[in-house]
Motif scaffolding. Structure first.
Motif, PDB file in Angstrom:
ATOM      1  N   TYR A  60      52.713 -13.891   9.820  1.00  0.00           N
ATOM      2  CA  TYR A  60      53.006 -13.633  11.231  1.00  0.00           C
ATOM      3  C   TYR A  60      51.751 -13.211  11.982  1.00  0.00           C
ATOM      4  CZ  TYR A  60      57.580 -13.409   9.008  1.00  0.00           C
ATOM      5  OH  TYR A  60      58.688 -13.706   8.263  1.00  0.00           O
ATOM      6  N   ASN A  61      51.782 -13.434  13.312  1.00  0.00           N
ATOM      7  CA  ASN A  61      50.696 -12.976  14.171  1.00  0.00           C
ATOM      8  C   ASN A  61      50.722 -11.457  14.343  1.00  0.00           C
ATOM      9  OD1 ASN A  61      51.460 -15.846  15.009  1.00  0.00           O
ATOM     10  ND2 ASN A  61      49.466 -15.615  15.977  1.00  0.00           N
ATOM     11  N   ASP A  62      51.920 -10.885  14.269  1.00  0.00           N
ATOM     12  CA  ASP A  62      52.081  -9.443  14.461  1.00  0.00           C
ATOM     13  C   ASP A  62      53.446  -9.041  13.927  1.00  0.00           C
ATOM     14  OD1 ASP A  62      51.430  -6.844  15.338  1.00  0.00           O
ATOM     15  OD2 ASP A  62      52.433  -7.146  17.265  1.00  0.00           O
ATOM     16  N   ILE A  63      53.572  -7.766  13.580  1.00  0.00           N
ATOM     17  CA  ILE A  63      54.857  -7.163  13.226  1.00  0.00           C
ATOM     18  C   ILE A  63      54.932  -5.819  13.936  1.00  0.00           C
ATOM     19  CG2 ILE A  63      56.252  -6.172  11.358  1.00  0.00           C
ATOM     20  CD1 ILE A  63      55.080  -8.291   9.488  1.00  0.00           C
ATOM     21  N   LYS A  80      56.094 -11.617  15.050  1.00  0.00           N
ATOM     22  CA  LYS A  80      55.583 -12.554  16.050  1.00  0.00           C
ATOM     23  C   LYS A  80      55.126 -13.845  15.390  1.00  0.00           C
ATOM     24  CE  LYS A  80      52.645 -12.416  20.164  1.00  0.00           C
ATOM     25  NZ  LYS A  80      51.623 -11.597  20.878  1.00  0.00           N
ATOM     26  N   ILE A  81      55.688 -14.954  15.864  1.00  0.00           N
ATOM     27  CA  ILE A  81      55.250 -16.288  15.460  1.00  0.00           C
ATOM     28  C   ILE A  81      54.711 -16.978  16.704  1.00  0.00           C
ATOM     29  CG2 ILE A  81      55.966 -18.529  14.575  1.00  0.00           C
ATOM     30  CD1 ILE A  81      57.998 -17.153  12.839  1.00  0.00           C
ATOM     31  N   ASP A  82      53.471 -17.440  16.643  1.00  0.00           N
ATOM     32  CA  ASP A  82      52.778 -17.960  17.829  1.00  0.00           C
ATOM     33  C   ASP A  82      52.733 -16.845  18.882  1.00  0.00           C
ATOM     34  OD1 ASP A  82      52.290 -20.425  16.587  1.00  0.00           O
ATOM     35  OD2 ASP A  82      54.267 -21.167  17.178  1.00  0.00           O
ATOM     36  N   ASP A  83      53.370 -17.035  20.039  1.00  0.00           N
ATOM     37  CA  ASP A  83      53.263 -16.011  21.081  1.00  0.00           C
ATOM     38  C   ASP A  83      54.594 -15.320  21.371  1.00  0.00           C
ATOM     39  OD1 ASP A  83      54.496 -18.191  22.224  1.00  0.00           O
ATOM     40  OD2 ASP A  83      53.369 -18.120  24.096  1.00  0.00           O
ATOM     41  N   LYS A  84      55.580 -15.451  20.483  1.00  0.00           N
ATOM     42  CA  LYS A  84      56.884 -14.844  20.703  1.00  0.00           C
ATOM     43  C   LYS A  84      57.344 -14.062  19.471  1.00  0.00           C
ATOM     44  CE  LYS A  84      57.765 -16.561  24.828  1.00  0.00           C
ATOM     45  NZ  LYS A  84      57.955 -15.726  26.031  1.00  0.00           N
ATOM     46  N   TYR A  85      58.074 -12.967  19.722  1.00  0.00           N
ATOM     47  CA  TYR A  85      58.681 -12.189  18.646  1.00  0.00           C
ATOM     48  C   TYR A  85      60.082 -12.701  18.356  1.00  0.00           C
ATOM     49  CZ  TYR A  85      54.959  -8.742  19.098  1.00  0.00           C
ATOM     50  OH  TYR A  85      53.735  -8.126  19.121  1.00  0.00           O
ATOM     51  N   ILE A  86      60.459 -12.657  17.090  1.00  0.00           N
ATOM     52  CA  ILE A  86      61.826 -12.974  16.681  1.00  0.00           C
ATOM     53  C   ILE A  86      62.366 -11.810  15.852  1.00  0.00           C
ATOM     54  CG2 ILE A  86      61.520 -15.467  16.744  1.00  0.00           C
ATOM     55  CD1 ILE A  86      61.177 -15.391  13.674  1.00  0.00           C
ATOM     56  N   ALA A 102      58.119  -8.995  23.913  1.00  0.00           N
ATOM     57  CA  ALA A 102      57.816  -7.726  23.244  1.00  0.00           C
ATOM     58  C   ALA A 102      59.132  -7.113  22.807  1.00  0.00           C
ATOM     59  CB  ALA A 102      57.062  -6.780  24.184  1.00  0.00           C
ATOM     60  N   ALA A 103      59.054  -6.091  21.968  1.00  0.00           N
ATOM     61  CA  ALA A 103      60.274  -5.453  21.464  1.00  0.00           C
ATOM     62  C   ALA A 103      59.962  -4.052  20.982  1.00  0.00           C
ATOM     63  CB  ALA A 103      60.884  -6.283  20.335  1.00  0.00           C
ATOM     64  N   LYS A 104      60.995  -3.218  20.910  1.00  0.00           N
ATOM     65  CA  LYS A 104      60.920  -1.885  20.325  1.00  0.00           C
ATOM     66  C   LYS A 104      61.872  -1.849  19.129  1.00  0.00           C
ATOM     67  CE  LYS A 104      58.379  -0.433  23.839  1.00  0.00           C
ATOM     68  NZ  LYS A 104      58.842   0.558  24.826  1.00  0.00           N
ATOM     69  N   LEU A 105      61.481  -1.169  18.070  1.00  0.00           N
ATOM     70  CA  LEU A 105      62.328  -1.099  16.884  1.00  0.00           C
ATOM     71  C   LEU A 105      63.680  -0.463  17.190  1.00  0.00           C
ATOM     72  CD1 LEU A 105      60.004   0.008  13.937  1.00  0.00           C
ATOM     73  CD2 LEU A 105      60.670  -2.293  14.619  1.00  0.00           C
ATOM     74  N   PHE A 106      64.684  -0.839  16.408  1.00  0.00           N
ATOM     75  CA  PHE A 106      65.955  -0.129  16.458  1.00  0.00           C
ATOM     76  C   PHE A 106      65.725   1.335  16.098  1.00  0.00           C
ATOM     77  CE2 PHE A 106      67.399  -4.478  15.997  1.00  0.00           C
ATOM     78  CZ  PHE A 106      68.525  -4.519  16.794  1.00  0.00           C
ATOM     79  N   SER A 107      66.587   2.204  16.632  1.00  0.00           N
ATOM     80  CA  SER A 107      66.473   3.632  16.337  1.00  0.00           C
ATOM     81  C   SER A 107      67.768   4.090  15.679  1.00  0.00           C
ATOM     82  CB  SER A 107      66.168   4.403  17.626  1.00  0.00           C
ATOM     83  OG  SER A 107      65.926   5.765  17.347  1.00  0.00           O
TER      84      SER A 107
END
Length: 202
Positions: A60-63, A80-86, A102-107
């Motif tokens: 992935y590009n980011d986690i 993140k894959i390419d420029d979008k998060y899944i 973008a996204a925020k983790l579940f709490s």
């Protein structure tokens, strides 16, 4: 037991509680939660299990990580894959059909803040959109409430029905902890601690 990520001479590896190296050499390693941790080699991220084996077939590009380096909450991960998060489960499989800027983790609760086309809304752990993206900023639900802002200047708290439970009057709001407290910024220099008393989030 899950390993402890420790950086030695710029290299991250996982160690046991006796500080004996177990496995791995990474450019970054996060903390384990639900048996999953995020690691980085070069500019690519992967998910690993507590034995050091890679989860899934993707890099992935980011986690998304929280302040403790945790990537997995409620057995859900944003990658993140390419420029979008899944949204992924803890086996690396995609959950739901949406992609996010973008996204925020579940709490503590089952609704996470996600950004779609520049506005923030909320999804559940099945990846279904529960609150449409109408906010300029948001954080995930905790203790039944989520910090949000509509104008990007003043923050308050809403419940899952989008009722304004705490007035939109703060410069910034943090999530509520499990003890029912949260820090709020009232002006440029002052933070205050507020506490929930009679609000029943169940």
């Amino acid at each position: 037991n899950d390993g402890i990520p420790i950086c030695v001479n710029g290299v991250y590896s996982f160690y046991d509680i006796n500080f004996k190296k177990q496995y791995g050499e990474y450019d970054f390693a996060g903390s384990f939660s639900s048996g999953v941790a995020a690691v980085k080699k070069g500019d690519r991220w992967q998910l690993i299990d507590s034995t050091g084996n890679v989860i899934g077939n993707n890099t992935y590009n980011d986690i998304i990580l929280d302040d403790r380096g945790v990537c997995c909450q409620k057995e859900r991960i944003f990658a993140k894959i390419d420029d979008k998060y899944i949204l992924l489960d803890n086996t690396g499989n995609q959950i739901g059909k949406y992609e996010f800027d973008a996204a925020k983790l579940f709490s503590t609760d089952g609704y996470a803040a996600v950004e779609i086309s520049g506005l923030w809304g909320f999804i559940d752990i099945n990846g279904e959109l529960k609150i449409e993206p109408i906010y300029l900023g948001a954080n995930s639900f905790s203790m039944g409430l989520a910090p949000v802002t509509k104008d990007g200047k003043k923050w308050g708290y809403i419940d899952i029905s989008e009722n304004e439970i705490i007035k939109t009057e703060y410069i910034y709001c943090q999530q509520f902890t499990t003890s029912g407290t949260a820090y709020v910024q009232e002006d440029e220099d002052d933070w205050s601690l507020i506490k929930l008393y009679k609000y029943n989030y169940n």
